[in-house]
Design a protein around this motif. Sequence first.
Motif, PDB file in Angstrom:
ATOM      1  N   ALA A  17       0.835  -1.214   0.000  1.00  0.00           N
ATOM      2  CA  ALA A  17       0.000   0.000   0.000  1.00  0.00           C
ATOM      3  C   ALA A  17       0.864   1.257   0.000  1.00  0.00           C
ATOM      4  O   ALA A  17       0.550   2.239  -0.690  1.00  0.00           O
ATOM      5  N   ALA A  20       2.226   1.612  -3.448  1.00  0.00           N
ATOM      6  CA  ALA A  20       1.136   1.992  -4.355  1.00  0.00           C
ATOM      7  C   ALA A  20       0.850   3.483  -4.245  1.00  0.00           C
ATOM      8  O   ALA A  20       0.647   4.169  -5.258  1.00  0.00           O
ATOM      9  N   GLU A  21       0.861   3.977  -3.022  1.00  0.00           N
ATOM     10  CA  GLU A  21       0.613   5.409  -2.783  1.00  0.00           C
ATOM     11  C   GLU A  21       1.686   6.258  -3.469  1.00  0.00           C
ATOM     12  O   GLU A  21       1.378   7.284  -4.088  1.00  0.00           O
ATOM     13  N   ILE A  23       3.609   5.349  -6.032  1.00  0.00           N
ATOM     14  CA  ILE A  23       3.579   5.203  -7.497  1.00  0.00           C
ATOM     15  C   ILE A  23       2.337   5.887  -8.074  1.00  0.00           C
ATOM     16  O   ILE A  23       2.367   6.398  -9.190  1.00  0.00           O
TER      17      ILE A  23
END
Lengths: 66, 164
Positions: A17, A20-21, A23
Amino acid sequence: MKNRIRVLRAERNWTQADLAERIGVSRNAVNSIENGRFDPSLPMAYRFSDVFGLPVEEIFPKEKGR
Amino acid sequence: MPKSGQAWAKGHSSRWVVILLVASFLLGVVTVALFKSGRIGLEGLGYSGFATFLLSTVAMFPYWRSLDEPSREAHKFAVFWGLGWAFAIVTALGMELMFFSGLRDFVQGWIEGWIAFNGGILGEQQGAVGFYLGILATSFLLGAGYVLVWIGWWARQRMGTKAD
């Protein structure tokens, strides 16, 4: 496509997570890419490169015979 | 932390779907209630359907923008394989309907039953109603193919993957 995302992430103590944040994609997307189920586009590969501060080929090493 | 356009939109994709579904549902409920009470006619149903179509079309833009790369890939895959296969099946079913009288009789009976069930309101122009039902059935089958393949794509992505 082979990649070192799991190792690089672990070195930085980032969860999927977290990465992901950074990217700008969903956690599912990171999971799919990390597990080699989805090959990212070149722009996304460069985003990984920016986030990890490494050249693209060090994150997505060339596989033998390809 | 830098934020791309996709990062800004991330997490909002499901919101657009929910807004669209709720709005379409409410519009459908209100329209059917008005139709049943006799306040609007068949044209009213048509306008309602057209409004839903416009709503869906407009919602597609922010929804697409909010999707990240794998999510867009899932939709592209579903269009090619889901719609492709569903289209082939619909075509084959149509051929069966034309050439096999047993199936033709079954469908004819089903359409007549549907018209009778609706109190004959839609039955004044049975050809048009049959055409409309054909479009509905085709849309449903195409949509089903799309959704099945889309779900399959995501299921395959998640199989045997480790998350943390």
